[in-house]
Design a protein around this motif. Sequence first.
Motif, PDB file in Angstrom:
ATOM      1  N   ARG A 137      -8.634  -9.618  -1.838  1.00  0.00           N
ATOM      2  CA  ARG A 137      -8.775  -8.952  -3.244  1.00  0.00           C
ATOM      3  C   ARG A 137      -7.391  -8.866  -3.805  1.00  0.00           C
ATOM      4  O   ARG A 137      -7.486  -9.309  -5.068  1.00  0.00           O
ATOM      5  N   GLU A 138      -6.479  -8.800  -3.411  1.00  0.00           N
ATOM      6  CA  GLU A 138      -5.122  -8.737  -3.890  1.00  0.00           C
ATOM      7  C   GLU A 138      -4.913 -10.278  -4.321  1.00  0.00           C
ATOM      8  O   GLU A 138      -4.271 -10.371  -5.478  1.00  0.00           O
ATOM      9  N   ASN A 184      -7.836  -5.218   1.866  1.00  0.00           N
ATOM     10  CA  ASN A 184      -7.581  -5.625   0.387  1.00  0.00           C
ATOM     11  C   ASN A 184      -6.764  -6.881   0.481  1.00  0.00           C
ATOM     12  O   ASN A 184      -6.338  -7.131  -0.796  1.00  0.00           O
ATOM     13  N   ASP A 203     -11.327  -7.546   4.555  1.00  0.00           N
ATOM     14  CA  ASP A 203     -12.025  -6.920   3.490  1.00  0.00           C
ATOM     15  C   ASP A 203     -11.394  -5.404   3.382  1.00  0.00           C
ATOM     16  O   ASP A 203     -10.783  -5.276   2.137  1.00  0.00           O
ATOM     17  N   GLU A 204     -11.266  -4.866   4.179  1.00  0.00           N
ATOM     18  CA  GLU A 204     -10.701  -3.309   4.198  1.00  0.00           C
ATOM     19  C   GLU A 204      -9.363  -3.167   3.868  1.00  0.00           C
ATOM     20  O   GLU A 204      -8.980  -2.113   3.464  1.00  0.00           O
ATOM     21  N   ARG A 256       0.956  -1.183  -0.063  1.00  0.00           N
ATOM     22  CA  ARG A 256      -0.015  -0.021  -0.061  1.00  0.00           C
ATOM     23  C   ARG A 256       0.730   1.065  -0.144  1.00  0.00           C
ATOM     24  O   ARG A 256       0.429   2.287   0.560  1.00  0.00           O
TER      25      ARG A 256
END
Length: 780
Positions: free
Chosen positions: A548-549, A545, A542-543, A472
């Motif tokens: 998702r990554e 990521n 979730d927050e 990030r």
Amino acid sequence: MTTDFLSHLNPSQRLAVEHYCGPMLVVAGAGSGKTRALTFRIANLIRQHQIDPEHILAVTFTNKAAREMRERIEHIFIQELALSKYGQRVELLGEYEQKSLRSQVYKKTTKKLWIGTFHSLFARLLRFDINKYQDERGRTWKRNFSIFDESDVQSLVKNIVTKQMNLDDKKFDPRKLRYTISNAKNQGITPDDFLKHEPGYRGRVIAEVYNEYQARLAANNALDFDDLIFVPVRLFQQNESILGYWHNQFHHILVDEYQDTNRIQYDLIRLLATNGETKKSEWSWQGRSLFVVGDADQSIYSFRLADFTILLDFQKDFGDGLPDEDTRTMIKLEENYRSRENILQAANQLIANNSQRIDKILKPTRGIGEQIYLYKADDEQLEARFIINQLQKLTKDNPEVNWGSFAILYRTNAQSRPFEDLLIHNNIPYNIVGGLKFYDRKEIKDAIAYLRVIANPEDTVSLLRVINTPRRGIGKTSITSLMDAAQQLGVPLWEIISDETSVNTIGGRAAKSIQKFVGMIENVKEQLETLTAAEILSQILDESNYVRELQKQGTDEADNRIENIYELYNAVQQFQEDNEETSLEAFLASASLASDLDNLDEAQQKVSLMTLHSAKGLEFPIVFLVGVEQGLLPHNRTLNDPLELEEERRLCYVGITRAQEQLFLTYTRQRRLWGSREPAVASQFLKELPEDLISSNVATAASYYRQSIRDKEKAIISASNTTDNNSNWSVGDRVLHHQFGAGEITHILGSGKKATLAVKFPSLGATKIIPKAAAMEKID
Ligand code: ATP
Ligand code: MG
């Protein structure tokens, strides 16, 4: 009802179970019902003596054993409640009633019991009181401490040795130093004590590494595994009133597998039982007890400093010290309820070769059973192949045998691979106990690190793990400057990154991302009280990521990681259901002490694979003890040391005595292990087993189910044992053969005592049988 649950015990067990106050040692061989007696005694204390469950502390050797013990006790009380409330056994009630009974018993009784391993019990105790502890340099810890696992502490030590102290890691091997530190803690030795013991150059350096290591743990508000025992002992020695409090809490202390306690665990038990009073005459046993059970022949953890002389000294330390015939503080159990007679005899004969032991009586109570089957394979692949064939054959032939009936036991973890390969290939479900460390996987460590930071932001090790995972935009340089600032100010990294001014001045280009990250953690932290652990996990995944990554990567490996993360989520939910406990802290404590995920799918039937060390206390209908070779069992390291060799023999004894119905021993002609292919030699222990109990005839293998027929047959024989049943055969007679089952005589060759019969068995066709040699009976 009282009589009902005590009626499942023999008189000596009953004596042990009904023991109320004072010290008591139960010594007995494998499978004699020690664990059962300990478990029933807990139930009896609650039922018979109205002891509040929260005053009972019971120590088990594994988390699994703790779970089973709790369930067992729960079952006794559920059954009782079902009978008094509905007049029926619980199995006959509807699902709703069963659930409601379980919940009542859980709330009233089992939840309050302190049952667990040394580590989990004292981690729990430290959650109450660690803030009152100070180490010798005045360092302190808070109640939301993290528990670092082995890989966390390995890298801490490595970092101290190579980076901080710039030592030559050849001379000061971080792994060895880690082991030295662990050993020191297991003997109650602090860094200062260490220096006193070893004032030379090397000792000074090690003491300094140890001291730095302690400083790092404290800075992270973290403990290692050894601290979970070491810190309570120091705390109790430091603070009389805290010891007094816990002494008053635990009226009844019970320890299973007492032969494998080490000195510091002993100190802990002794402090709690005696309130730190050293004079025996000052002890009061009124309303309290210390009840330990064990078997010196099963002491197998000396490499963790377990010391079975602690068990041998119990009578001297706590008991009345009277001779065995007169003592009132020791009970011996002499019947084995687990294993078939053949298995037990083999085990007894093997262990008799040890010099360091006290001879015990261990009588079989079950039928003779099949012979023990010994198989020599060409190599480890064929060894695995043989076993898979046996698994398939045994499950196919016997309705009562399922995958869960089997255990494959080995000396070292490295031996599991060929078995795993073939199990997977043949679609046989299996479970590796203790070996595969679910919680050591990268993605699981990441997820746990997020949770740890939320629970304990001072845990800088975890914070560094996740601050830029997934990426990030918080680069190495920014992190280094922030760490430097934290070190200069002597505060945890979290204090710097959660301070807006510092981040803006030091964080450079990463400042925005850092603030976002901190905001995310703080947001979840604020909801700690209201969200469940499962909700916190899904929110942070979730927050952040994280998932998702992984999804973006789309590789098989990434998919696998995602699956594992879901598995972790399942683990959290399961934990919440099992414990009716939803706090993040409770889950983290249990996760850091769990060695595997076996608790998740115990209901499923799977083949169990594990090392002999992990098998202690367990039992399985059919056991395969594999790799019984010189260099493996006994292990290479131990061949030149007679005492270590005796420990290997105990290990082999533990392995053999896990089997209930049937035991297979296997070894190979040559084996690829640790990279090279070497000729293998049968273990010296095999020669110590009674020859007549061992068979290498494949026809006798895979036949334990015929035991029930055989037991019937034995009954027939003993009922008619005066008649000479060899001479009265006629063609057409139906017979029962101990191996082949029922059949029909088709021919008689010769006569009288020399007769040979041809018998037709449905499974085999016609077979020649010499009736004199065969256990065979006529049936009508
Ligand atoms: P280990 O030394 O391996 O830890 P243990 O002494 O703790 O063994 P348990 O595991 O308590 O033995 O008991 C072995 C088996 O015998 C269990 O299946 C148990 O249920 C059974 N058992 C114990 N006591 C009795 C009894 N009195 N009657 C029938 N079965 C019993
Ligand atoms: Mg036991």
